[in-house]
Structure formats: C-alpha cells, structure tokens
Design a protein around this motif. Structure first.
Motif, short mmCIF file in Angstrom:
data_model
loop_
_atom_site.label_atom_id
_atom_site.label_comp_id
_atom_site.label_asym_id
_atom_site.label_seq_id
_atom_site.Cartn_x
_atom_site.Cartn_y
_atom_site.Cartn_z
N LEU A 198 -13.10 1.84 20.11
CA LEU A 198 -12.78 0.99 18.96
C LEU A 198 -11.43 1.33 18.33
O LEU A 198 -10.68 0.44 17.93
CB LEU A 198 -13.88 1.09 17.90
CG LEU A 198 -15.21 0.40 18.24
CD1 LEU A 198 -16.31 0.86 17.28
CD2 LEU A 198 -15.06 -1.12 18.18
N LEU A 199 -11.13 2.62 18.21
CA LEU A 199 -9.91 3.03 17.51
C LEU A 199 -8.75 3.34 18.45
O LEU A 199 -7.62 3.54 17.98
CB LEU A 199 -10.19 4.26 16.63
CG LEU A 199 -10.69 3.97 15.21
CD1 LEU A 199 -12.03 3.25 15.22
CD2 LEU A 199 -10.78 5.24 14.39
N ASP A 200 -9.03 3.37 19.74
CA ASP A 200 -7.99 3.70 20.73
C ASP A 200 -7.31 5.02 20.39
O ASP A 200 -6.09 5.16 20.45
CB ASP A 200 -6.97 2.56 20.82
CG ASP A 200 -6.05 2.70 22.04
OD1 ASP A 200 -6.47 3.34 23.02
OD2 ASP A 200 -4.91 2.19 22.00
N GLN A 201 -8.14 5.99 19.99
CA GLN A 201 -7.63 7.32 19.64
C GLN A 201 -8.53 8.36 20.29
O GLN A 201 -9.72 8.41 20.01
CB GLN A 201 -7.64 7.52 18.12
CG GLN A 201 -6.70 6.61 17.35
CD GLN A 201 -6.87 6.75 15.85
OE1 GLN A 201 -7.62 7.60 15.37
NE2 GLN A 201 -6.16 5.92 15.10
N PRO A 202 -7.99 9.21 21.16
CA PRO A 202 -8.83 10.22 21.80
C PRO A 202 -9.23 11.31 20.81
O PRO A 202 -8.44 11.70 19.94
CB PRO A 202 -7.93 10.79 22.91
CG PRO A 202 -6.53 10.50 22.44
CD PRO A 202 -6.60 9.23 21.65
N LEU A 203 -10.46 11.76 20.92
CA LEU A 203 -10.93 12.87 20.10
C LEU A 203 -10.59 14.19 20.79
O LEU A 203 -10.42 14.26 22.01
CB LEU A 203 -12.44 12.76 19.90
CG LEU A 203 -12.92 11.58 19.04
CD1 LEU A 203 -14.44 11.50 19.05
CD2 LEU A 203 -12.40 11.70 17.61
N ASP A 204 -10.50 15.25 19.99
CA ASP A 204 -10.15 16.57 20.51
C ASP A 204 -11.39 17.20 21.14
O ASP A 204 -12.01 18.12 20.59
CB ASP A 204 -9.63 17.44 19.36
CG ASP A 204 -9.15 18.80 19.86
OD1 ASP A 204 -8.92 18.94 21.07
OD2 ASP A 204 -9.02 19.72 19.02
#
Length: 514
Positions: A128-134
């Motif tokens: 949804l956010l197009d942001q990879p999590l760490d």
C-alpha cells in the motif's frame, strides 16, 4: 498507547461515529482502530463489537461477537481481529499505517515472524505504501493468502517470497476495490448467468435473434439517456447504440474514455472535453447564492490521471480476470462513476463500462447486449440508493470549500477513497439487473417477435394491410389485452367488419398462447 494513537481503545459504548449500536458493546477491529487513531476515512458498511450475549448476530450496521471473541486491546489485537473476521479494508489500513508509522508494523512482525496475520500485515504495508520495512526476508512460515477467499472475492494470486504470502488481491496499489462474499453473490456466481443466456437463445432462429439483439441494443441506449434526464433525437440514440454494440473490442484507457466522451457529448461548445481541470460534484446549487450543495464529491482533478491509469490497469490486469465478469464490471463501472473524471458524460460512460467488461470477457452471447440500462431505469430508486451507499459515507470525509464559479475545491488528500471502496452492494445490484435481463427481457422480446411474426403471417391470409397499419393494429391489441378498443374500431380501423375484428382478435390470442 501506540505511536500515532490519539486515545485509548474504547470500552463499552452505545454510539460510535454517529452510529448507534443495538446494545451497549465494546468496539473492536476496524471500529476500534478508526476511533483510537482518529482516522478520517469512510466508515465500513458493517462495524464489529463485542456484545454481552453468547451469540454472534448482525443488526443496524453492526456485527456483534461474543465475549470469547474479544481481542487484546492493542494495535496487534485489533488488527488481527480485523483481518480474521472483517476482511480487508484497504483505505482504513493505508491510513492506519501512515498514522502508526513503520516501527509499529515492524514490532508486530518481529513478535511473530512466522505468524500468518503478521506477514499479511507486513505485505500490505509495503504494497500500500510502496515503502520497504526494515525487516529481512521471511524464511519460515506456511505461505498465507493475503485475501481470505472465504470472506472476499480474490484473484488466483502470485507468490511474494519476501513475505511468504500469496498476493491474491484483485487489483493493484493504484486501484483495488474489494467485494465481500455474500449468500446472494455466491448464488448468482453459481448460476453461471452467461451460460444461461446462451441456452435461452440457443434454439432461436438466426433472423429472430438478430432482431431481438437490435431491439435490446436500442432499448439500452435510449434508457441510458433517460436515466440522465435526456430525450435526444433518434439518430443520437442509434449512434450511441452502435458504440455500445462495439463495447469490449478496445482496451479501456484514458485515450479510449476521452474518445467515448466526445461521442457521448456531441455538441461540446459548452463542455470541457477530456479529464476535468477543476473540482467536480454531483448535487444542486443554492437558488439564492449559487453555492454548491453536493450529494457526491468527485476525485480531485490532480488525482485523475493516476486514478484512470489505475482503473485501466485493473481492467486489463491478470488479477481481476479471475473475478466473475459481473463482479469485475461492478467494480470497474461504479469505481469510474465515483471518480467522475469528466465534466459531463460520466453516467453513460459508467454504464458503457458494464457492457465493455461483459462483452470483453465473453459473458454476453455473441452479438447480444444485455439491456442493463433499461433495468436500471426500471429500478432507478434502488440504483440511487446503491450509488449513495458509498457516496454518503465518503462525503463526510471530504473537506472542501466552494469556488466563485459555483464549484468545489477539495482540501484534503482523497485519492485512496476512490481507489479502495467496498463494491459489494454494487455487485449485488448489477447481478440482479443482469439476471432480470436473462430471466425476463431476453425471453420476453423473443416471445414478442414470435407473436408478431405469427400474427403478421396470419393476418396476411385474411386482409391486405400496409405495414404501418399492421404495426399499429398489433400495438393496439397488445396495449388493450388482445381486444381492439371502441376508439380504434371507430377511427383507424373503422373499415373492418365485426367478423373480421373477431377473427383478428382470435388470431392475436392464438399467437400469444402458442
């Protein structure tokens, strides 16, 4: 409290978000998350709460669960409850993820790295956010379905090895309406209406079928204009009918939609063609001030290119192709009309998209168009209620101000409200319309033509009569239950004898019951 959380999770309440509960109960799942994080998002059609009874039941927009279903009063607890019992509300989840930030989801995954709900949330955050999590790629855990197919209609899916999940969402992050499974939809899909339609027409002679198809096409075109309160000349109705007859032959994208808009509008001297370059709404204007009084506010014009591209990708993508054609048509067509990308012509294009999907997916028998617009016209109040089932929930979360041109300017980011809506009521309504065309309209029109042909052949053995008068005679008999009225006997058909009239009425009755 969790990061981004505005207040503690609620205890027992009698009303939440302006919606009364059937009994005092504890909101859970999406209801609790929306309240605690103060999420300005359209409220789901049904909210969940824990009631005092040891029985699960649904009433007044709430589903009440038993005390044993109550989750831990935490972000993890309510998110797990939502995914387990309420399915996916992508608009709520995306806004929630923005409120919590990435660390909250990282903590959930680290606490249960093999847990199916944790990995689904991890995937949804990044999707949804197009942001990879760490987080490192998952190495353990059985592959989990992102969408529970027992709750919502899903695609076949593709594997995401990073999260060890199978992405069976029916769309893309740019546009992905969801549809819940309901007993009504399950029954309709099981009926295989497309195959039923082919059986209905299988024994019809080719010339009869061609005439039936031509009539139904014209009927749909005329009805689509009437829904918009227009009464155009016959040639314009026929032109739009020809366009509907070609639905499904070309992919739907921005260029194609703009081409269709030009055909719909005709005289464009006072209409801007192409995507809107300002706000848009459906409603009225104050008679004194001219200020807008919206019933529905359209997507911001700045968001239109991305939304239309997302809609086109949904239509052409492999994920939505796994959906039943009527489900896909409902999601595409009603999503388009909520976006309302054009200054004018949206309503007819919205109904065109229904024909596009049904024809393109091979749902229609070749050469035949279901007169869906005619059924919608017959059920116009129900149609409006279906449109309002989302518009009213959406309107409360669109911040806007009037412009000096009597339009609206939207002040908040609303694009996700149009990308991720619940299309369940729309799918149920469209299935009812399509079923009516197959159960009633198609056989009725074929029966009408058979009756007319038999009547015409029989009458030609009795009397020589011009085609114009023969058509009028048949219409009078049909309108008057098979009897020629006193007025018709004395005026248009005064030349007929009483014996001839009796024989004509008997012929009509014979053909009607043949």
């Amino acid at each position: 409290m969790e990061q981004g959380q505005k207040k503690p999770f609620s205890g027992p309440v009698s009303v939440l978000h302006g919606r009364w509960l059937p009994k005092t109960a504890v909101p859970v799942g999406y209801a609790a998350l929306i309240d605690a994080f103060d999420l300005a998002v359209p409220i789901p059609i049904t909210l969940a709460a824990i009631g005092p009874r040891h029985k699960v039941y649904q009433a007044e927009g709430w589903k009440l669960y038993t005390p044993r279903h109550e989750p831990e009063a935490s972000l993890t607890g309510h998110l797990t409850f939502a995914l387990r019992y309420e399915g996916l509300d992508l608009a709520v989840l995306k806004m929630l993820f923005r409120a919590t930030g990435p660390e909250a989801v990282v903590e959930i995954v680290r606490a249960a790295p093999t847990g199916a709900y944790a990995r689904r949330l991890w995937f949804l955050y990044e999707w949804l956010l197009d942001q990879p999590l760490d987080l490192p790629n998952a190495t353990r855990g059985t592959y989990a379905l992102v969408v529970d197919p027992e709750q919502q209609w899903a695609s076949e899916g593709e594997t995401s090895s990073r999260h060890r999940v199978k992405n069976n969402l029916p769309g893309t992050p740019a546009w992905c309406p969801m549809i819940f499974r309901t007993p009504e939809l399950d029954d309709f899909v099981a009926r295989n209406l497309g195959e039923e339609a082919r059986r209905v027409i299988a024994e019809a002679p080719a010339d009869l079928l061609a005439r039936t198809a031509a009539f139904l096409l014209l009927k749909d075109s005329r009805s689509s204009f009437q829904i918009e309160g227009e009464d155009p000349p016959q040639d314009r109705i026929q032109r739009w009918g020809q366009v509907i007859g070609e639905a499904g032959r070309r992919p739907v994208d921005r260029m194609e939609l703009e081409r269709l808009q030009r055909i719909v509008i005709g005289d464009a001297r006072f209409v801007h063609l192409g995507l809107r370059q300002e706000g848009g709404f459906v409603g009225e204007h104050d008679r004194v001030s001219g200020a807008p009084i919206p019933d529905h506010i359209s997507a911001r014009h700045e968001d239109l290119p991305d939304l239309i591209d997302g809609l086109a990708a949904f239509d052409q993508g492999p994920a939505a192709r796994h959906l039943d054609p009527v489900l896909a048509a409902a999601a595409l067509a009603f999503g388009f009309v909520y976006i309302h990308p054009f200054e004018d012509g949206n309503g007819r294009l919205h109904r065109y998209l229904i024909h596009h999907v049904l024809a393109e997916r091979g749902f229609n028998p070749p050469g035949l168009v279901f007169p869906v617009s005619a059924v919608i016209l017959d059920r116009i109040d129900e149609y409006r209620r279906v449109l309002e089932s989302y518009s009213r929930r959406l309107l409360a979360h669109v911040r806007w101000r009037p412009t000096d041109r009597g339009n609206v300017e939207v002040l908040n980011d609303t694009a996700d409200f149009y990308r991720y809506f619940d299309a369940t009521p729309h799918a149920e309504f469209l299935f009812r319309c399509v079923a009516r065309t197959i159960d009633v309209d198609l056989p009725e029109e074929a029966r009408f033509l058979r009756t007319y042909d038999g009547f015409r052949a029989g009458l030609s053995l009795m009397i020589d009569m011009p085609d114009r008068l023969l058509d009028l005679l048949f219409r009078f008999l049909r309108q008057n239950g098979g009897t020629l009225s006193k007025r018709a006997r004395e005026k248009e058909f005064a030349a007929l004898t009483e014996d001839e009239i009796a024989r004509i009425e008997a012929l009509y009755a014979e053909q009607r019951h043949d």
